[in-house]
Design an enzyme around this catalytic site. Sequence first.
Site, PDB file in Angstrom:
ATOM      1  N   SER A 134      -6.469  13.310 -12.567  1.00 52.23           N
ATOM      2  CA  SER A 134      -6.939  12.919 -11.091  1.00 52.23           C
ATOM      3  C   SER A 134      -5.795  13.342 -10.050  1.00 52.23           C
ATOM      4  O   SER A 134      -5.425  14.552 -10.089  1.00 52.23           O
ATOM      5  CB  SER A 134      -7.313  11.430 -11.296  1.00 52.23           C
ATOM      6  OG  SER A 134      -8.021  11.329  -9.792  1.00 52.23           O
ATOM      7  N   ASP A 138       3.619  13.925  10.757  1.00 58.25           N
ATOM      8  CA  ASP A 138       4.481  14.630  10.397  1.00 58.25           C
ATOM      9  C   ASP A 138       4.867  14.867   8.863  1.00 58.25           C
ATOM     10  O   ASP A 138       5.797  14.905   8.468  1.00 58.25           O
ATOM     11  CB  ASP A 138       5.825  14.357  10.976  1.00 58.25           C
ATOM     12  CG  ASP A 138       6.533  13.168  10.708  1.00 58.25           C
ATOM     13  OD1 ASP A 138       5.530  12.278  10.294  1.00 58.25           O
ATOM     14  OD2 ASP A 138       7.450  12.578  11.124  1.00 58.25           O
ATOM     15  N   HIS A 174     -15.338  11.599 -14.311  1.00 65.09           N
ATOM     16  CA  HIS A 174     -13.873  11.828 -13.643  1.00 65.09           C
ATOM     17  C   HIS A 174     -13.056  11.535 -14.894  1.00 65.09           C
ATOM     18  O   HIS A 174     -11.757  11.905 -14.809  1.00 65.09           O
ATOM     19  CB  HIS A 174     -13.725  11.119 -12.473  1.00 65.09           C
ATOM     20  CG  HIS A 174     -12.624  11.172 -11.907  1.00 65.09           C
ATOM     21  ND1 HIS A 174     -12.152  12.566 -11.342  1.00 65.09           N
ATOM     22  CD2 HIS A 174     -11.299  10.232 -11.469  1.00 65.09           C
ATOM     23  CE1 HIS A 174     -10.787  12.178 -10.863  1.00 65.09           C
ATOM     24  NE2 HIS A 174     -10.620  10.980 -11.152  1.00 65.09           N
TER      25      HIS A 174
END
Length: 429
Positions: free
Chosen positions: A143, A352, A405
């Site tokens: 993951s 940023d 998953h």
Amino acid sequence: MHIDLTLADIVARKHFFSVPLDYQQNLSQQITVFAREISSIENQHKKLPYLVFFQGGPGFGAVRPISNSGWIKRALKEYRVLLLDQRGTGLSSPVNATSLSDMSSTDQADYLSFFRADNIIRDAEYIRAKLSPDEPWTILGQSFGGFCVLHYLSAAPEGLKEAYITGGIPSLTRTADEVYQATYQRVIAKNKDFFNRFSDARLLVDNLAKYLYGNKVYLATGEQLTVEMLQLLGVNIGMEQGPEAVYYLLEQALIETAHGEDLNPLFAHQFSQLLSYNTNPIFALMHESIYCQHNASSWAAHRVRSQFDQFNYHPDKPLLFTGEMVYPWMFAQFEALTPLQPAAELIAAKKDWPALYDLEKLANNKVPVAAAIYSNDMFVEMQYSLETTQQVGQLQYWLTSEYEHNGIRMDGERILDKLISLNRGHCLR
């Protein structure tokens, strides 16, 4: 410092490393990173190469091994395994409201900005210099761990011999908004599967939602259980055995009393055990930042949700579960997140964030990479993963519908064996 212990069929060694919080500007501020090295009983005295495991998340400590089983069993046939507690998790200078309580909100946000994949990989390279200075090592990412793998290939490929990814190939360029536009649709599909599988689940869920909408009820933790919180259970329906856990919990949600219908105390206790936002706050704080490169997330999941009105509950419409999404209201409703709400707002507004992937380096990558892509994965958009496979050199993949998953938890020995065979040019069995 290291500490040795013996578990069932495996030998473990505990390592603690003092590493810089900021590798680029302030080397004096140190944090602790923990890693557990394990080997099989029969191989404990052999000089085997390392395989480093990067846990999913962000914000979760590495698996705590019980025995020589699953993917660990396959790995220990030829490796020493290093289970890395990524910074801020497990025994690695844990991040929570208590540990951050002496900082201002601005300082908390600044501190947490060093807890993304870039610094996790700097930690890994720092540790490799201590444990394996003359030999590159193998890595496995599950993951979010797959995001870490791709950053490792961008930032320090010289430290790697082989790489493996399960359920975690991210887009290299797409924004958080694009990710959520795709994954909301996958969550809708998982909801459909869930309510088709359990014929009375729709009635159970809608009755509970209407009850919560009209009554103030509280969890065992003291928090008010809201409809929005109830929807968060959907993070489990994209996992193997997760839909069953949610359904069996819902079965016990409401009980009849002498005063009428009421919330079952058993449900109130067990509900919180299926959600980890209080115990693993980094996930809520930093999850959206894993998609950010020179841009702010600005609560992407919350904004994109407005395009999917079916998730906005009213008593006259059926409730749908949400998925892995993080919302700003969670920092007002979850007790352990509330003190961190101002920091969360600052992190969501941060523009940023440095780039995480070097597209040119990845295109020219020479490290063999094998990945398992799960076509039905609720958390990772398959088309974006396939897009990335075309942008990374030496990456081979196995596309399968056999697993959800968390497939590596359920059938890890087979999955890792297939990936090792793929990386080394053997036919998949």
